[in-house]
Design a protein around this motif. Sequence first.
Motif, PDB file in Angstrom:
ATOM      1  N   TYR A  69      -0.694  -7.064  -9.223  1.00 36.14           N
ATOM      2  CA  TYR A  69      -0.905  -6.278  -8.001  1.00 36.14           C
ATOM      3  C   TYR A  69      -2.329  -6.466  -7.478  1.00 36.14           C
ATOM      4  O   TYR A  69      -2.535  -6.737  -6.290  1.00 36.14           O
ATOM      5  N   ASN A  70      -3.296  -6.317  -8.367  1.00 33.88           N
ATOM      6  CA  ASN A  70      -4.697  -6.418  -7.935  1.00 33.88           C
ATOM      7  C   ASN A  70      -5.031  -7.804  -7.407  1.00 33.88           C
ATOM      8  O   ASN A  70      -5.729  -7.938  -6.401  1.00 33.88           O
ATOM      9  N   THR A  71      -4.517  -8.833  -8.049  1.00 28.56           N
ATOM     10  CA  THR A  71      -4.745 -10.200  -7.589  1.00 28.56           C
ATOM     11  C   THR A  71      -4.122 -10.403  -6.216  1.00 28.56           C
ATOM     12  O   THR A  71      -4.766 -10.926  -5.298  1.00 28.56           O
ATOM     13  N   ILE A  72      -2.887  -9.976  -6.068  1.00 22.25           N
ATOM     14  CA  ILE A  72      -2.180 -10.156  -4.791  1.00 22.25           C
ATOM     15  C   ILE A  72      -2.833  -9.331  -3.696  1.00 22.25           C
ATOM     16  O   ILE A  72      -2.972  -9.797  -2.564  1.00 22.25           O
ATOM     17  N   LYS A  73      -3.254  -8.143  -4.014  1.00 27.40           N
ATOM     18  CA  LYS A  73      -3.915  -7.293  -3.007  1.00 27.40           C
ATOM     19  C   LYS A  73      -5.173  -7.987  -2.473  1.00 27.40           C
ATOM     20  O   LYS A  73      -5.396  -8.039  -1.258  1.00 27.40           O
ATOM     21  N   GLU A  74      -5.969  -8.561  -3.366  1.00 29.22           N
ATOM     22  CA  GLU A  74      -7.182  -9.276  -2.945  1.00 29.22           C
ATOM     23  C   GLU A  74      -6.847 -10.529  -2.148  1.00 29.22           C
ATOM     24  O   GLU A  74      -7.439 -10.785  -1.091  1.00 29.22           O
ATOM     25  N   LEU A  75      -5.910 -11.332  -2.650  1.00 34.63           N
ATOM     26  CA  LEU A  75      -5.528 -12.561  -1.948  1.00 34.63           C
ATOM     27  C   LEU A  75      -4.896 -12.256  -0.597  1.00 34.63           C
ATOM     28  O   LEU A  75      -5.154 -12.957   0.395  1.00 34.63           O
ATOM     29  N   HIS A  76      -4.091 -11.209  -0.533  1.00 36.30           N
ATOM     30  CA  HIS A  76      -3.436 -10.833   0.716  1.00 36.30           C
ATOM     31  C   HIS A  76      -4.466 -10.415   1.766  1.00 36.30           C
ATOM     32  O   HIS A  76      -4.378 -10.804   2.935  1.00 36.30           O
ATOM     33  N   ALA A  77      -5.469  -9.657   1.350  1.00 29.91           N
ATOM     34  CA  ALA A  77      -6.534  -9.254   2.276  1.00 29.91           C
ATOM     35  C   ALA A  77      -7.287 -10.484   2.785  1.00 29.91           C
ATOM     36  O   ALA A  77      -7.566 -10.598   3.984  1.00 29.91           O
ATOM     37  N   TYR A 133       0.805  -1.214   0.000  1.00 30.06           N
ATOM     38  CA  TYR A 133       0.000   0.000   0.000  1.00 30.06           C
ATOM     39  C   TYR A 133       0.848   1.278   0.000  1.00 30.06           C
ATOM     40  O   TYR A 133       0.310   2.369  -0.105  1.00 30.06           O
ATOM     41  N   GLY A 134       2.148   1.117   0.126  1.00 37.34           N
ATOM     42  CA  GLY A 134       3.039   2.266   0.244  1.00 37.34           C
ATOM     43  C   GLY A 134       3.292   2.986  -1.069  1.00 37.34           C
ATOM     44  O   GLY A 134       2.664   2.714  -2.099  1.00 37.34           O
ATOM     45  N   SER A 135       4.259   3.880  -1.026  1.00 38.60           N
ATOM     46  CA  SER A 135       4.521   4.751  -2.171  1.00 38.60           C
ATOM     47  C   SER A 135       5.676   4.285  -3.051  1.00 38.60           C
ATOM     48  O   SER A 135       5.991   4.948  -4.042  1.00 38.60           O
ATOM     49  N   THR A 136       6.313   3.178  -2.734  1.00 35.05           N
ATOM     50  CA  THR A 136       7.479   2.766  -3.525  1.00 35.05           C
ATOM     51  C   THR A 136       7.109   2.048  -4.816  1.00 35.05           C
ATOM     52  O   THR A 136       7.917   2.004  -5.741  1.00 35.05           O
ATOM     53  N   LEU A 137       5.908   1.500  -4.900  1.00 33.60           N
ATOM     54  CA  LEU A 137       5.480   0.849  -6.140  1.00 33.60           C
ATOM     55  C   LEU A 137       5.028   1.896  -7.151  1.00 33.60           C
ATOM     56  O   LEU A 137       4.412   2.897  -6.777  1.00 33.60           O
ATOM     57  N   SER A 138       5.318   1.642  -8.403  1.00 34.23           N
ATOM     58  CA  SER A 138       4.935   2.576  -9.458  1.00 34.23           C
ATOM     59  C   SER A 138       3.436   2.482  -9.747  1.00 34.23           C
ATOM     60  O   SER A 138       2.783   1.501  -9.376  1.00 34.23           O
ATOM     61  N   LEU A 139       2.927   3.471 -10.445  1.00 35.58           N
ATOM     62  CA  LEU A 139       1.534   3.449 -10.880  1.00 35.58           C
ATOM     63  C   LEU A 139       1.294   2.241 -11.786  1.00 35.58           C
ATOM     64  O   LEU A 139       0.261   1.587 -11.714  1.00 35.58           O
ATOM     65  N   GLN A 140       2.271   1.941 -12.618  1.00 37.99           N
ATOM     66  CA  GLN A 140       2.177   0.771 -13.494  1.00 37.99           C
ATOM     67  C   GLN A 140       2.023  -0.505 -12.667  1.00 37.99           C
ATOM     68  O   GLN A 140       1.201  -1.363 -12.988  1.00 37.99           O
ATOM     69  N   ASP A 141       2.821  -0.633 -11.597  1.00 42.27           N
ATOM     70  CA  ASP A 141       2.691  -1.798 -10.715  1.00 42.27           C
ATOM     71  C   ASP A 141       1.306  -1.846 -10.074  1.00 42.27           C
ATOM     72  O   ASP A 141       0.666  -2.892 -10.040  1.00 42.27           O
TER      73      ASP A 141
END
Length: 122
Positions: free
Chosen positions: A64-72, A50-58
């Motif tokens: 990213y979206n898959t991992i964000k959902e699975l991580h939650a 959720y931080g600022s080090t990942l690019s907008l592309q990431d």
Amino acid sequence: MASIEELDKAIGAHGMWKTRLKTAIDSGAIDADIATIRVDNQCAFGKWLYGSTLSLQDKTSNHYNTIKELHAEFHKIAALVAELAVNGKKAEAEKMIAIGGEYAKISSQLTQAMIEWKKVSK
């Protein structure tokens, strides 16, 4: 580009949760607050995700979206296992972390998704 180092650390850290949860099931106590376990932005990986080090592309990628959902979902289920463990519902908690259980499935899916993201981040 997603950090391979961060993904490697996350794979290891999330893999260790099974050991922590087994300990909680055996002892009836957990070394973390269940409410904190439940949220996906308090662990080191969540803060990075959720931080600022990942690019907008990431942050707009399918990985990213898959991992964000699975991580939650991983955190919700890990918290449920911990809650069952501290409430003396050992059999239910063990069923969730056993092969084929909800925790085992989401943990495997999250790990696989992180491995896939690593492959395209090289």
